[in-house]
Design a protein around this motif. Structure first.
Motif, PDB file in Angstrom:
ATOM      1  N   UNK A   1      25.222 -84.881  16.477  1.00 55.79           N
ATOM      2  CA  UNK A   1      25.304 -84.271  17.260  1.00 55.79           C
ATOM      3  C   UNK A   1      27.285 -84.261  16.856  1.00 55.79           C
ATOM      4  N   UNK A   2      28.022 -83.234  16.703  1.00 52.56           N
ATOM      5  CA  UNK A   2      29.909 -83.544  16.567  1.00 52.56           C
ATOM      6  C   UNK A   2      29.906 -82.419  17.568  1.00 52.56           C
ATOM      7  N   UNK A   3      31.590 -81.893  16.889  1.00 54.04           N
ATOM      8  CA  UNK A   3      32.201 -81.606  18.162  1.00 54.04           C
ATOM      9  C   UNK A   3      32.439 -80.131  18.015  1.00 54.04           C
TER      10      UNK A   3
ATOM     11  N   UNK B   1      20.664 -84.498  20.551  1.00 52.08           N
ATOM     12  CA  UNK B   1      21.965 -85.918  19.268  1.00 52.08           C
ATOM     13  C   UNK B   1      22.052 -85.195  18.288  1.00 52.08           C
ATOM     14  N   UNK B   2      20.716 -84.129  17.964  1.00 48.51           N
ATOM     15  CA  UNK B   2      20.632 -82.831  16.055  1.00 48.51           C
ATOM     16  C   UNK B   2      21.235 -82.246  16.233  1.00 48.51           C
TER      17      UNK B   2
ATOM     18  N   UNK C   1      18.027 -78.352  21.879  1.00 43.61           N
ATOM     19  CA  UNK C   1      17.242 -78.867  21.855  1.00 43.61           C
ATOM     20  C   UNK C   1      16.046 -79.187  21.247  1.00 43.61           C
ATOM     21  N   UNK C   2      14.924 -80.180  22.270  1.00 45.57           N
ATOM     22  CA  UNK C   2      13.924 -80.714  20.825  1.00 45.57           C
ATOM     23  C   UNK C   2      12.901 -79.139  20.969  1.00 45.57           C
TER      24      UNK C   2
ATOM     25  N   UNK D   1      16.822 -79.139  13.936  1.00 49.92           N
ATOM     26  CA  UNK D   1      18.539 -78.705  13.216  1.00 49.92           C
ATOM     27  C   UNK D   1      19.617 -78.137  14.684  1.00 49.92           C
ATOM     28  N   UNK D   2      20.418 -78.273  13.608  1.00 49.16           N
ATOM     29  CA  UNK D   2      21.641 -77.065  15.201  1.00 49.16           C
ATOM     30  C   UNK D   2      21.230 -76.050  13.621  1.00 49.16           C
TER      31      UNK D   2
END
Length: 371
Positions: free
Chosen positions: A190-192, A229-230, A244-245, A270-271
């Motif tokens: 996970x990124x900004x 987190x993904x 989320x999941x 995925x995002x």
């Protein structure tokens, strides 16, 4: 340390030495390339004609996988990380190696190039800044654990997160710490995303955070149903989209209030890629799903075993690696009609980067290059 294997200084400067555009989705200037997909798999990185699915070139390494790091295109050079611990610089027209920089562990972070500097993280717990013209290390910053979350630059600051639970803001010129914010859980991939003065990011504890990018102070946090987190958040027209999941969420980016959520029994992995009309996302059960942005209703779905590879949509086409089906696909965004498929020797693939028909570089959401 410098890039190894550069043929000569003149080649380096002519190929790489110019600064990248201040815009995240820069327009290429070298020979105005168009209609190209760049995508990675197991020990191979590909350039494919995005209109017809024909191979342009393939770059291979002996040991390593390109499935995690999203490449960054700058001045006809692709910069991409590999699990063999190298950051590669590849000629985007020919697929030939220009140089490589070795870290001490796998590189899962995506790459961001800005102001003649290559930014990326490594599983050796370090965040790196390299001179894009020479490959020389400008500086590195040691975090408390893996740096697989991808960087983004805004103003004079480069931002990234680490699995030590911190979001970091560093001076891009020196690597000096401006601030760090502790969330208490890992970020993984996970990124900004940054819009205005707001930095948005999610992590394993299921929270989405809105942090002031200048001060590092928390504006708000929102608890979702499970780990984020993904998935990297995408912000468009005042709304935040993230998975989320179990669900895809549309949220008010200012307040954090949930507008709607779309459940998926197959588990999102995925995002979300969001454009003017649709949201494209996939699940661990193998389904690629295109969703109406206004209502959250499914428009169409395909089972291609894409695993966690993110899609990119441009030119009315959804581009995605099938991985588990051993193909890369292009589908009509409107109705899911298959336009072409390309065979790959890979169980999983990276997210694609597309230079579209107008010559614009389109990045996936987990890349800092995404608008």
């Amino acid at each position: 340390m410098k890039f190894n294997l550069f043929i000569c200084t003149i080649l380096i400067i002519s190929s790489i030495g110019c600064s990248s555009s201040d815009e995240n989705n820069e327009t290429p200037t070298d020979n105005n390339p168009k209609n190209i997909m760049f995508i990675g798999g197991t020990n191979e990185y590909y350039a494919i004609n995005s209109q017809n699915g024909q191979l342009k070139w393939v770059f291979s390494v002996l040991n390593g996988r390109f499935q995690y790091s999203t490449a960054f295109y700058s001045n006809n050079v692709l910069y991409v990380g590999c699990t063999d611990s190298y950051l590669y610089a590849i000629d985007a027209s020919k697929g030939t190696l220009l140089g490589k920089f070795k870290t001490n562990e796998a590189i899962e972070s995506s790459v961001y190039v800005y102001n003649n500097t290559v930014f990326f993280g490594s599983d050796d717990d370090n965040f790196y800044a390299l001179n894009a013209a020479t490959g020389e290390l400008k500086w590195k910053y040691t975090a408390g654990f893996n740096v697989s979350s991808s960087p983004v630059v805004s103003g004079d600051i480069v931002y990234f997160a680490s699995d030590d639970g911190y979001v970091y803001a560093l001076e891009q010129g020196s690597g000096a710490l401006k601030w760090k914010y502790y969330t208490g859980s890992i970020f993984n991939s996970s990124s900004s995303s940054i819009v205005g003065n707001n930095l948005y990011i999610g992590n394993r504890n299921g929270n989405i955070y809105n942090i002031n990018k200048n001060t590092g102070q928390l504006n708000w946090e929102k608890q979702l149903g499970s780990s984020v987190e993904y998935s990297s958040p995408t912000i468009l027209d005042g709304y935040l989209y993230v998975t989320d999941k179990n669900a895809l969420y549309k949220m008010d980016a200012v307040t954090g209030n949930i507008i709607w959520q779309s459940y998926n029994s197959g588990n999102y992995s995925s995002s979300p890629f969001v454009n003017e009309n649709y949201i494209t996302v996939n699940s661990s059960s193998g389904n690629l799903t295109v969703i109406d942005k206004q209502t959250g209703n499914t428009r169409w779905q395909k089972t291609i075993y894409s695993n966690s590879a993110e899609a990119v949509s441009t030119d009315g086409t959804v581009f995605i690696g099938g991985g588990g089906s051993n193909y890369v696909y292009a589908f009509s965004e409107n109705d899911g009609t298959e336009k072409w498929r390309f065979p790959m020797k890979a169980v999983t693939t990276s997210a694609p980067v597309i230079i579209n028909k107008d010559g614009k570089v389109v990045y996936p959401s987990k890349s800092g290059g995404r608008d």
